[in-house]
Structures are given as C-alpha cells and as structure tokens.
Design a protein around this motif. Structure first.
Motif, short mmCIF file in Angstrom:
data_model
loop_
_atom_site.label_atom_id
_atom_site.label_comp_id
_atom_site.label_asym_id
_atom_site.label_seq_id
_atom_site.Cartn_x
_atom_site.Cartn_y
_atom_site.Cartn_z
N GLY A 293 3.57 3.94 -2.41
CA GLY A 293 2.34 3.80 -3.20
C GLY A 293 2.56 3.63 -4.69
O GLY A 293 1.65 3.82 -5.48
N LYS A 294 3.78 3.21 -5.08
CA LYS A 294 4.06 3.06 -6.51
C LYS A 294 3.16 1.99 -7.14
O LYS A 294 2.54 2.23 -8.18
CB LYS A 294 5.54 2.71 -6.71
CG LYS A 294 6.48 3.77 -6.14
CD LYS A 294 7.92 3.42 -6.35
CE LYS A 294 8.43 2.24 -5.56
NZ LYS A 294 8.53 2.46 -4.10
N SER A 295 3.09 0.84 -6.46
CA SER A 295 2.23 -0.23 -7.02
C SER A 295 0.77 0.16 -6.95
O SER A 295 -0.03 -0.23 -7.81
CB SER A 295 2.43 -1.53 -6.26
OG SER A 295 3.78 -1.79 -6.10
N SER A 296 0.41 0.94 -5.94
CA SER A 296 -1.00 1.35 -5.81
C SER A 296 -1.42 2.22 -6.98
O SER A 296 -2.56 2.14 -7.45
CB SER A 296 -1.21 2.11 -4.50
OG SER A 296 -0.69 1.38 -3.43
N ILE B 51 -3.44 6.46 1.07
CA ILE B 51 -2.22 6.23 0.30
C ILE B 51 -1.91 7.48 -0.54
O ILE B 51 -0.76 7.88 -0.67
CB ILE B 51 -2.37 5.01 -0.64
CG1 ILE B 51 -2.86 3.79 0.13
CG2 ILE B 51 -1.08 4.70 -1.37
CD1 ILE B 51 -1.90 3.21 1.12
N SER C 228 10.06 2.80 -0.31
CA SER C 228 9.22 1.61 -0.22
C SER C 228 7.94 1.94 0.54
O SER C 228 7.98 2.62 1.56
CB SER C 228 10.00 0.51 0.50
OG SER C 228 9.18 -0.58 0.69
N GLY C 229 6.82 1.52 0.01
CA GLY C 229 5.54 1.77 0.67
C GLY C 229 4.94 3.12 0.34
O GLY C 229 3.91 3.51 0.88
N1 LIG Z 1 -4.28 -4.63 -0.71
C1 LIG Z 1 -3.89 -3.73 0.22
N2 LIG Z 1 -4.68 -3.46 1.28
C2 LIG Z 1 -4.31 -2.56 2.21
N3 LIG Z 1 -3.15 -1.87 2.17
C3 LIG Z 1 -2.31 -2.09 1.15
C4 LIG Z 1 -2.63 -3.04 0.11
N4 LIG Z 1 -1.62 -3.04 -0.78
C5 LIG Z 1 -0.71 -2.15 -0.34
N5 LIG Z 1 -1.13 -1.58 0.80
C6 LIG Z 1 -0.41 -0.53 1.57
O1 LIG Z 1 -0.33 0.62 0.75
C7 LIG Z 1 0.93 1.27 0.92
C8 LIG Z 1 1.57 1.49 -0.44
O2 LIG Z 1 1.87 0.22 -0.99
P1 LIG Z 1 2.50 0.04 -2.44
O3 LIG Z 1 2.69 -1.42 -2.64
O4 LIG Z 1 1.70 0.78 -3.42
O5 LIG Z 1 3.91 0.76 -2.24
P2 LIG Z 1 5.21 0.71 -3.17
O6 LIG Z 1 5.72 2.09 -3.23
O7 LIG Z 1 4.89 0.02 -4.45
O8 LIG Z 1 6.16 -0.20 -2.27
P3 LIG Z 1 7.44 -1.11 -2.71
O9 LIG Z 1 8.45 -0.21 -3.33
O10 LIG Z 1 7.93 -1.64 -1.39
O11 LIG Z 1 6.94 -2.17 -3.62
C9 LIG Z 1 1.74 0.40 1.87
O12 LIG Z 1 1.70 1.00 3.14
C10 LIG Z 1 1.02 -0.92 1.88
O13 LIG Z 1 1.10 -1.52 3.16
#
Ligand SMILES: Nc1ncnc2c1ncn2[C@@H]1O[C@H](COP(=O)(O)OP(=O)(O)OP(=O)(O)O)[C@@H](O)[C@H]1O
Length: 503
Positions: free
Chosen positions: A290-293, A267, A287-288
């Motif tokens: 990694g913001k939430s990560s 990520i 989207s995806g």
């Molecule tokens: N618990 C998990 N286990 C494995 N992969 C994950 C997990 N959570 C998220 N991911 C993957 O990590 C990547 C980043 O996810 P994240 O939720 O951090 O993105 P984001 O930028 O917050 O997305 P969004 O704007 O859609 O909420 C995505 O490809 C997602 O599929």
C-alpha cells in the motif's frame, strides 16, 4: 438573422458545454477512470455534445419560429372563427400523446446509439494507442473486422431511428402540419435530456419561453447560460482556502481505506503516521502493502473511509483540492511526459506555464542534471519527446520530471523511487538531482535504494494494513528480529543479484 443568431448562440453553448464536460472529467476522482474507458469519454466530449448542439441550433431555432407561426396562426384562426378553431384544435391532445410515445422510443434508440458509438470509439482508441502490440501479433485484419461489427450495430440502430422518425413525421404531416411545433420541442427535450445536464436544460426551457414571449433576447439567454456555468464553477471552487504559509507537517490519524472497486479488500486499517515539517520519511514495505496508496490518499485521488489525514493540522478534505495539489510535488517511478517539447513538459510544473521564462526552465534543468543532455539534442529544449516520452531513456525522463517538480517548488514532495535499474552514470545523476529536489521540503519517499533510506530522518515500514515499525533507519536496522531488518537483507540481496545479472 434567426438562423445566424441561433447558429452562433448554439455553437457558443456547445463550446461552453464541451469545456464544462472536459473540466468535469478532469475533476473526477481517480476511481472514475478505473471504471470508465478513455474512448468513451472522448466520445462523450465530441459526439454527445454535437447532438446537443444540433438540438439547439436546429430544433430550438425551428421550434421557436414554429411557436411564433403557430401562435400567430392560432390567433388568426380564433379571430376568423372561434368555434372552428376549437374544433380544429381538438386534434392537439391525440397528437401530443403520439409525440410523447414517439419521444420515448426515440430517446431509448438515441441512448443505445450513443452507447454503441462510445464503444466504437473506445475500441479504436485502445487499438490505436497500442498499435505496437496489434502489429506484433499481426491482428490488423481481425481488429478491422471487430471495428466494422461495432459500426454495423450503430448502423442498424440508425435504420431503426430513421424508420421511427419517418413514421411519426408521416402521421404528423397527414394529420396536422402545425404540430411541427410539438415535434420540434419533443426532439429538443429528449435529445438534450440525453446529456443529463438538467441545469442547462431548465435554463434553455425557461429561457426559450421567455424568448418566445419577448422577455428575453438570444444574447441575454446565452449570457445567462454562461453565468450559469460561472455559478456552477464558483460553487465547486468555493471550498476553504487556508493561509498560504504552509509548513508541511503531514499526519495520518487512524486511517482505514479500501479501493471503491474492491471494498472487500481493505488496504489500510487504523493506520497512523506523523511526518514533521521539513523532514524526510522513507516508506518501505513488501510489494502490494500500500505504499503507492498512501501517496494517492495524500493527493486526495481517493478519500479515506474513516480517520483523518491532515496537513499542518487541517483535514485535507476541508482544503480546496487545487490548492492542496498546488503545494504537493510528485515524481513517480515512471514519470509521464506529454508528447510536446521538453520545454513545455518542464513548464507544465509551474502554476502558470505561460509566464515561465526560458531562464527558469534552464535553471530547473541544470539543477535536475538534465541541461546537458537536452542541449545535446539537435533541437535542444524544443525536442518533442514522443507519446508518453518514448523517445527518451528512463533516466532522462526522470530528470525532466525532477526539473518539472523543481519549477513547481512545492512545500511537500511525494517521491516514488524507480525500482528499475539505471546504468551507474544515470543513477548517480538522478540520485543527485533528487537530493537537491528534497532540500528544505517535507518529503515522503517510497524508497527502494539503501542510500535513500539511510539519508531519511525516519523510516515507516508498511505491513498488514498499517505501520508495522517506524523510527530512525539505524535504530530499526539494529533490531535483528524487526521487519525492516529482514526487508533490507532481502533487498540488499536482490540488488546484489541484479548487479551480477547485469554484469
Ligand atoms: N486503483 C486500484 N483499485 C483497486 N485496487 C488497487 C488499485 N491500486 C492498487 N490496488 C491494490 O491495492 C494494494 C496496494 O497497492 P499499492 O500500489 O499501494 O502497493 P505498493 O506497496 O505501492 O506496491 P509496489 O511496491 O508493488 O508498487 C494492492 O493489492 C493493489 O492490487
């Protein structure tokens, strides 16, 4: 007295064991919950601990009595006739061999039974919590059939276990009644062994020996067990506690990370980002990206694979996780509320919810623009919000979550702004409450609204596993070729389209 004291101490151990299993579940990293189903955990908590309880109350108690009886009996035998006693005791080695084989099979069947039971509970838990879907698809009968099929499996394993037990006890009864001692101890060892708690098992074993030799009482053994729990807990909590005077500077330094379940898809790679204390950093990105990560890493729900994340210069891995989380407040896109009263949901934010006064709760609710709508409910703050807060609207849930975060009064705030559109009134109320919440804190906000981004001190654009751009919003917007500018154009366009669709 034996029955009474053994029952009480056995139940006491089960109670402590349950609390300890539950607290250990709550301490697991989030990846554990991605792998393990709720139903299984519930089963481990209820059924498995009961198995251990029975082993203690029935087997240890009977086993100790039998040990006493056998010891007295054997002494008497030797007293009367040593040679005859030696001859009779020749039967012990083959019986012990048989007990070991029996224990092995029993252990494997018991394990399969516990697993089958866990799956049964898991199926029930999942279907019950998703009852609306089951009903909407008219699947009640087929779910009942599936459940029955699983319980049949448990039943057929129970039949095997019954046959095994009956066979062994039959042989034992014919061969030598006194071998009951070995049998009871075998059952105890193999069944408690299932729980995997070696620490408790060894205390029970040693304590049992000491009790049998009159060097320890039941009370001493149970207190000793409690001390064992205490020692375990204090070791776990004995991590570094820095001074409470937190400024709140956040830094990601050369961080690489992949989710444990998807190691092949990193990520972040060599991501670095600095959020000075007391400033607002808006995080944007496709989207995806990694913001939430990023937020999950800060909360130590997961640990970075390489690189470090610091708060005021301390590596967060060196900090006590409870202390860390006690200084970080979160408000997520879909705030989770518990199915208790609004009052309890707000009080949940406080370090010690029992000491929160009604005034504190009212004050937080007022600042969060939630007071008026709560007062309008017939039961006011005592209104029960339903499972996951289903009885409230999205905007109401968010304002309660904001009140909860206000009560926590954290130095660092992690916000995940809702993407779903609220109606204009709710939107401005939530926005105003959020702005009040952000005052005087270090904020990292996953931003979806233009106004939030404009109010931020800096914006970090996540793309391609690292920070692609970082700077003041106006400055980034000025760069026509920049990713931020492109994202904003797309976002503004999407927001316009959404508003038109609503109209
Ligand atoms: N618990 C998990 N286990 C494995 N992969 C994950 C997990 N959570 C998220 N991911 C993957 O990590 C990547 C980043 O996810 P994240 O939720 O951090 O993105 P984001 O930028 O917050 O997305 P969004 O704007 O859609 O909420 C995505 O490809 C997602 O599929």
């Amino acid at each position: 007295a034996r029955v009474y004291f053994m029952q009480i101490s056995g139940q006491k151990i089960v109670r402590n064991l349950r609390a300890s299993v539950f607290s250990s579940i709550l301490k697991q990293e989030v990846a554990f919950f991605d792998r393990t189903r709720t139903g299984e955990l519930i089963n481990r908590l209820s059924a498995d601990t009961t198995v251990v309880g029975h082993s203690i109350t029935d087997n240890l108690s009977d086993g100790l009595r039998a040990v006493g009886q056998a010891a007295a009996g054997v002494s008497m035998m030797f007293y009367v006739s040593p040679s005859l006693a030696c001859f009779v005791l020749l039967i012990v080695p083959p019986m012990a061999g048989l007990a070991i084989v029996y224990g092995k099979y029993l252990r494997s069947i018991s394990k399969r039974t516990q697993d089958a039971l866990a799956q049964t509970t898991q199926l029930a838990e999942e279907r019950i919590s998703n009852m609306r879907t089951v009903r909407a698809f008219g699947k009640e009968m087929s779910e009942v059939n599936k459940y029955t099929a699983r319980t049949d499996e448990v039943f057929s394993l129970a039949k095997k276990e019954a046959a095994l037990r009956a066979g062994f006890f039959g042989v034992v009864a014919v061969m030598m009644p006194d071998v009951v001692v070995i049998r009871k101890l075998c059952v105890l060892v193999f069944q408690t062994g299932l729980s995997g708690n070696l620490m408790i098992l060894s205390v029970l074993y040693k304590g049992g020996l000491l009790m049998a030799s009159q060097h320890m009482t039941v009370g001493e053994l149970s207190s000793f067990l409690m001390y064992t729990f205490w020692v375990g807990i204090s070791i776990a909590e004995g991590l570094v506690l820095p001074s409470d005077q937190l400024k709140g500077q956040l830094e990601f330094y050369d961080v690489s990370f992949a989710y444990p379940t998807r190691k092949e898809a990193p990520i972040f790679q060599n991501l670095s980002l600095l959020v000075p204390a007391g400033t607002i950093m808006a995080v944007v990105g496709p989207s995806g990206s990694g913001k939430s990560s990023l937020v999950s890493l800060l909360l130590r729900l997961y640990d970075a694979d390489t690189g470090i994340i610091t708060i005021d210069g301390h590596d967060i891995r060196d900090l006590n996780p409870y202390w860390l989380r006690s200084h970080i407040g979160t408000v997520s896109q879909e705030p989770v509320l518990f199915s208790c009263s609004i009052r309890d949901n707000i009080a949940y934010g406080a370090a010690d919810p029992d000491t929160v006064t009604t005034e504190d709760i009212y004050k937080a609710a007022k600042v969060a623009n939630a007071f008026d709508f709560i007062q309008d409910f017939p039961s006011g703050f005592d209104t029960v919000v339903g499972e996951k807060g289903v009885l409230l609207s999205g905007g109401q849930k968010q304002r309660i979550a904001i009140a909860r975060a206000l009560l926590k009064n954290p130095k660092i705030l992690l916000l995940d702004e809702a993407t779903s559109a609220l109606d204009a009134e709710n939107e401005s109320l939530v926005q105003e409450a959020l702005e009040r919440l952000m005052e005087g804190r270090t904020v990292m906000v996953i931003a979806h609204r233009l106004s939030t981004i404009q109010n931020a001190n800096a914006v970090a654009v996540l793309d391609q596993r690292c920070i692609a751009e970082c700077g003041q919003p106006a400055e980034l917007l000025g760069n026509k070729q920049g990713l931020f500018r492109k994202l904003m154009e797309k976002q503004t366009f999407l927001q316009e389209a959404h508003k038109q669709a609503l109209r």
